[in-house]
Design an enzyme around this catalytic site. Structure first.
Site, PDB file in Angstrom:
ATOM      1  N   GLU A   1       1.096  -1.199  -0.256  1.00 37.67           N
ATOM      2  CA  GLU A   1       0.085  -0.043   0.110  1.00 37.67           C
ATOM      3  C   GLU A   1       1.088   1.482   0.084  1.00 37.67           C
ATOM      4  OE1 GLU A   1      -3.836   1.109   0.046  1.00 37.67           O
ATOM      5  OE2 GLU A   1      -2.368   2.849  -0.379  1.00 37.67           O
TER       6      GLU A   1
ATOM      7  N   GLY B   1      -0.419   4.439  -0.208  1.00 38.35           N
ATOM      8  CA  GLY B   1      -1.167   5.604   0.423  1.00 38.35           C
ATOM      9  C   GLY B   1      -1.375   5.252   1.825  1.00 38.35           C
TER      10      GLY B   1
ATOM     11  N   GLY C   1      -6.669   1.767   4.322  1.00 37.13           N
ATOM     12  CA  GLY C   1      -8.332   1.918   4.299  1.00 37.13           C
ATOM     13  C   GLY C   1      -8.673   2.571   2.891  1.00 37.13           C
ATOM     14  N   GLY C   2      -7.875   2.886   2.102  1.00 34.91           N
ATOM     15  CA  GLY C   2      -7.972   3.008   0.618  1.00 34.91           C
ATOM     16  C   GLY C   2      -8.914   4.311   0.479  1.00 34.91           C
ATOM     17  N   THR C   3      -9.683   4.224  -0.682  1.00 33.53           N
ATOM     18  CA  THR C   3     -10.511   5.411  -1.207  1.00 33.53           C
ATOM     19  C   THR C   3     -11.767   5.390  -0.298  1.00 33.53           C
ATOM     20  OG1 THR C   3      -9.932   4.757  -3.571  1.00 33.53           O
ATOM     21  CG2 THR C   3     -11.918   6.232  -3.065  1.00 33.53           C
ATOM     22  N   CYS C   4     -12.360   4.503   0.074  1.00 29.29           N
ATOM     23  CA  CYS C   4     -13.658   4.875   0.692  1.00 29.29           C
ATOM     24  C   CYS C   4     -13.511   5.408   2.292  1.00 29.29           C
ATOM     25  CB  CYS C   4     -14.298   3.428   1.038  1.00 29.29           C
ATOM     26  SG  CYS C   4     -15.986   3.326   2.000  1.00 29.29           S
TER      27      CYS C   4
ATOM     28  N   HIS D   1     -47.427   3.093  10.114  1.00 35.21           N
ATOM     29  CA  HIS D   1     -48.199   4.288   9.704  1.00 35.21           C
ATOM     30  C   HIS D   1     -47.793   5.490  10.538  1.00 35.21           C
ATOM     31  CE1 HIS D   1     -51.199   7.065   7.888  1.00 35.21           C
ATOM     32  NE2 HIS D   1     -51.830   7.116   8.953  1.00 35.21           N
TER      33      HIS D   1
HETATM   34  C1  LIG Z   1     -15.623  10.910  -3.598  1.00 37.60           C
HETATM   35  C2  LIG Z   1     -16.179   9.494  -3.745  1.00 37.60           C
HETATM   36  C3  LIG Z   1     -17.137   9.075  -2.942  1.00 37.60           C
HETATM   37  C4  LIG Z   1     -17.747   7.583  -2.806  1.00 37.60           C
HETATM   38  N1  LIG Z   1     -18.641   7.482  -2.126  1.00 37.60           N
HETATM   39  C5  LIG Z   1     -19.324   6.124  -2.106  1.00 37.60           C
HETATM   40  C6  LIG Z   1     -20.292   6.001  -1.529  1.00 37.60           C
HETATM   41  O1  LIG Z   1     -20.970   6.794  -0.798  1.00 37.60           O
HETATM   42  N2  LIG Z   1     -20.936   4.514  -1.433  1.00 37.60           N
HETATM   43  C7  LIG Z   1     -20.170   3.703  -2.268  1.00 37.60           C
HETATM   44  O2  LIG Z   1     -20.668   2.529  -2.071  1.00 37.60           O
HETATM   45  N3  LIG Z   1     -18.945   3.806  -2.560  1.00 37.60           N
HETATM   46  C8  LIG Z   1     -18.455   5.072  -2.862  1.00 37.60           C
HETATM   47  N4  LIG Z   1     -17.453   5.266  -3.709  1.00 37.60           N
HETATM   48  C9  LIG Z   1     -16.838   4.243  -4.372  1.00 37.60           C
HETATM   49  C10 LIG Z   1     -15.669   3.522  -3.167  1.00 37.60           C
HETATM   50  O3  LIG Z   1     -14.924   4.484  -2.380  1.00 37.60           O
HETATM   51  C11 LIG Z   1     -14.871   2.507  -3.901  1.00 37.60           C
HETATM   52  O4  LIG Z   1     -16.047   1.630  -5.074  1.00 37.60           O
HETATM   53  C12 LIG Z   1     -14.394   1.566  -3.090  1.00 37.60           C
HETATM   54  O5  LIG Z   1     -13.463   2.405  -2.261  1.00 37.60           O
HETATM   55  C13 LIG Z   1     -13.351   0.731  -4.016  1.00 37.60           C
HETATM   56  O6  LIG Z   1     -12.177   0.074  -3.225  1.00 37.60           O
HETATM   57  P1  LIG Z   1     -11.012  -0.937  -3.496  1.00 37.60           P
HETATM   58  O7  LIG Z   1     -10.705  -1.756  -2.433  1.00 37.60           O
HETATM   59  O8  LIG Z   1     -11.317  -1.397  -5.096  1.00 37.60           O
HETATM   60  O9  LIG Z   1     -10.024   0.270  -3.918  1.00 37.60           O
HETATM   61  P2  LIG Z   1      -9.449   1.237  -2.955  1.00 37.60           P
HETATM   62  O10 LIG Z   1     -10.225   1.649  -1.725  1.00 37.60           O
HETATM   63  O11 LIG Z   1      -8.997   2.579  -3.964  1.00 37.60           O
HETATM   64  O12 LIG Z   1      -7.932   0.889  -2.605  1.00 37.60           O
HETATM   65  C14 LIG Z   1      -6.989   0.619  -3.570  1.00 37.60           C
HETATM   66  C15 LIG Z   1      -5.633   0.912  -2.826  1.00 37.60           C
HETATM   67  O13 LIG Z   1      -4.549   0.424  -3.677  1.00 37.60           O
HETATM   68  C16 LIG Z   1      -3.333   1.294  -3.391  1.00 37.60           C
HETATM   69  N5  LIG Z   1      -2.798   1.079  -4.577  1.00 37.60           N
HETATM   70  C17 LIG Z   1      -3.022   1.449  -6.070  1.00 37.60           C
HETATM   71  N6  LIG Z   1      -2.116   1.259  -6.657  1.00 37.60           N
HETATM   72  C18 LIG Z   1      -0.998   0.731  -6.047  1.00 37.60           C
HETATM   73  C19 LIG Z   1       0.189   0.424  -6.317  1.00 37.60           C
HETATM   74  N7  LIG Z   1       0.628   0.246  -7.715  1.00 37.60           N
HETATM   75  N8  LIG Z   1       1.025  -0.062  -5.089  1.00 37.60           N
HETATM   76  C20 LIG Z   1       0.459   0.078  -4.082  1.00 37.60           C
HETATM   77  N9  LIG Z   1      -0.603   0.272  -3.445  1.00 37.60           N
HETATM   78  C21 LIG Z   1      -1.444   0.808  -4.405  1.00 37.60           C
HETATM   79  C22 LIG Z   1      -4.145   2.840  -3.262  1.00 37.60           C
HETATM   80  O14 LIG Z   1      -3.069   3.618  -2.635  1.00 37.60           O
HETATM   81  C23 LIG Z   1      -5.575   2.397  -2.603  1.00 37.60           C
HETATM   82  O15 LIG Z   1      -5.367   2.558  -1.083  1.00 37.60           O
HETATM   83  C24 LIG Z   1     -16.843   6.809  -3.516  1.00 37.60           C
HETATM   84  C25 LIG Z   1     -15.809   6.998  -4.101  1.00 37.60           C
HETATM   85  C26 LIG Z   1     -15.332   8.376  -4.418  1.00 37.60           C
HETATM   86  C27 LIG Z   1     -14.178   8.818  -4.964  1.00 37.60           C
END
Ligand SMILES: Cc1cc2nc3c(=O)[nH]c(=O)nc-3n(C[C@H](O)[C@H](O)[C@H](O)COP(=O)(O)OP(=O)(O)OC[C@H]3O[C@@H](n4cnc5c(N)ncnc54)[C@H](O)[C@@H]3O)c2cc1C
Ligand SMILES: NC(=O)c1ccc[n+]([C@@H]2O[C@H](COP(=O)([O-])OP(=O)(O)OC[C@H]3O[C@@H](n4cnc5c(N)ncnc54)[C@H](O)[C@@H]3O)[C@@H](O)[C@H]2O)c1
Length: 458
Positions: free
Chosen positions: A31, A33, A36-39, A439
């Protein structure tokens, strides 16, 4: 080269996989970043903390129609922002600390740089060390897609990754895009008093939703924000501190900050997945089968990097499937994408599951629809709602639900009994009549819509 039993790339949903059942496995977590990633860090969770705050800030503007005169005295942006991230940042740090230091994770090694594949099941971790493994989980998500607009890079702009941490609230915000992120941030910032201009390439906001929902939302958005439809930005520049967007219709939009929200692109390119032989489609999504297996034996993918749904509940579900399939590959589980709901947390809220009317028509599916307005149910009167509605599609012969679309207060909650009915194959009449509906609560919207379906039987 160090060899692992399992390498997981990405700590969004990927990080949920290792649990007690993996004790004894040598695991690498990669990782670059925050954990916990994007969410957790820049997606669902902070945005919804901002959305709730925005809903509160907006209350005075709506209350006078109920005979209550309220005034918004101010919005303390630094306090709003710091409450959100004061809560989230320690969770990300705690997630990393758990994997790094807790005895549960004695056999887990963390690599914290940008990784990329360099050969068959060989990963350059970016730390100077290349590792190999029997199994990989590619859970590296996506990133904002930045359109190729002359002057954009020099002008400077925000994405959803940065806009929530602004130093101060701008007076004017231009948002490029008309999808989920644009709709949610337009609500957030305008509720805080920011003048929002939304620039969208297509003629309707939130395209892909049922057209009745798109039309209603676009109509409401146009009253609230300066909405430019069927428009693209030909050129961007910054003059005297202000962003100037030259539109293709000749108009110029000026703002203090620009948010680019034009979709997301998968991180498969940066991870160079082709170097390990993993196939991607024309959009860069990793191709997986129904068991989340990629084209390479022992390599799985999940979440935004491979899924057609960029939604956290889908990524989490896929992670559970991958966990099972790693542990018991001879009896693999199939992913269940039959009825995937989502909500857009804008104003008004929107929630949807299943087929839109357009999709039903295109697919030649026989369907009937029912429509119920919030203004037709008692709690809708209480709220003085005049614009919300639920629309349900069902098969007239079997009585099974095909799709449901809601725009209005609490839409994200109201949709759930319909998701349940679809998932368990319940007949629309049974759902409406074989249980009590409190209701006069908002779910009567759903009860009434179900009762209105012109079904041939039952
Ligand atoms: C602003 C926003 C609001 C959102 N709101 C919602 C919501 O309300 N409800 C909902 O269901 N979904 C929502 N989403 C979508 C949701 O966040 C994503 O679908 C979900 O987080 C994807 O999870 P993931 O595990 O696939 O990837 P991510 O959580 O993105 O995790 C990927 C991780 O991989 C790491 N990574 C990537 N490439 C590399 C590499 N080459 N080497 C090392 N590490 C790497 C990144 O740093 C990241 O931490 C939202 C998205 C955004 C952008
Ligand atoms: N509540 C939620 O579940 C939630 C919230 C936010 C994000 N997300 C996920 O994140 C994904 C990405 O969100 P998003 O809003 O960035 O993407 P999106 O696909 O929802 O919307 C992109 C928008 O940008 C427009 N667009 C594309 N290129 C353009 C250009 N050059 N000029 C002007 N407009 C342009 C498109 O017409 C579209 O309206 C969503 O698809 C969703 O799955 C989910």
């Amino acid at each position: 080269m160090r060899h692992f039993d399992l390498v997981i790339i990405g700590t969004g949903s990927g990080n949920t996989i290792p649990n007690a059942r993996f004790s004894g496995w040598d695991i690498a977590i990669v990782e670059h970043g925050k954990f916990g990633g994007t969410c957790l860090n820049v997606g669902c969770i902070p945005t919804k903390m901002f959305v709730h705050t925005a809903d509160v800030a907006e209350t005075p503007a709506k209350s006078s129609r109920l005979g209550v005169d309220e005034q918004l005295l101010g919005v303390r942006w630094p306090d709003i922002r710091d409450r959100v991230f004061g809560r989230i940042d320690p969770i990300a740090a705690g997630g990393r600390d758990y994997r790094e230091n807790h005895p549960d994770n004695a056999k887990v090694t963390i690599y914290d740089q940008v990784a990329k594949f360099v050969g068959h099941k060989q990963l350059d971790t970016g730390t100077g060390e290349t590792i190999t493994a029997d199994r990989f989980v590619i859970a590296a998500g996506g990133r904002p897609m930045i359109p190729d607009i002359p002057g954009l890079a020099e002008t400077g702009f925000h994405t959803s990754d940065t806009v929530m941490r602004l130093e101060k609230l701008p007076k004017r915000l231009a948002i490029l895009g008309g999808g989920f992120i644009a709709a949610e941030f337009a609500h957030v910032f305008s509720s805080f008093g920011v003048r929002v201009t939304l620039i969208n390439r297509s003629g309707r906001l939130l395209r892909g939703h049922d057209s009745d929902i798109c039309s209603r939302f676009t109509e409401l958005a146009t009253k609230r924000w300066d909405v430019r439809l069927d428009t693209t930005v030909a050129r961007a520049e910054r003059q005297n501190g202000a962003v100037r967007l030259h539109l293709d219709d000749g108009d110029v939009v000026e703002a203090d900050e620009l948010l680019v929200a034009t979709g997301r692109t998968p991180n498969s390119d940066r991870l160079a997945v082709e170097a390990t032989g993993v196939e991607v489609d024309e959009n860069g999504k990793v191709v997986v089968d129904a068991y989340q297996r990629t084209s390479v034996d022992g390599i799985y993918a999940l979440g935004d990097i491979s899924s057609p749904y960029e939604l956290k509940h889908v990524a989490n579900h896929e992670a559970r499937v991958v966990r099972h399939n790693l542990l018991d590959p001879d009896h693999p589980l199939e992913v269940n994408h039959r009825f995937v709901p989502h909500a857009v947390f804008t104003e008004p809220q929107i929630a949807t599951v299943g087929l839109t009317e357009e999709q039903a028509r295109e697919q030649g599916v026989r369907y009937v629809t029912a429509h119920e307005d919030y203004s037709s149910i008692a709690y809708g009167w209480a709220m003085e709602d005049t614009t919300g509605f639920a629309k349900i599609l069902a098969d007239p012969d079997t009585g099974l639900l095909l799709g449901a679309h809601i725009i209005g207060p609490q839409a994200s909650t109201l949709i759930q009994p319909l998701v349940q009915a679809m998932s368990f194959g319940q007949h629309a009449r049974t759902v409406a009549t074989d249980q009590y509906w409190i209701h006069p609560a908002l779910p009567e919207l759903i009860e009434n819509a179900l009762l209105k379906l012109p079904l041939t039987a039952g």
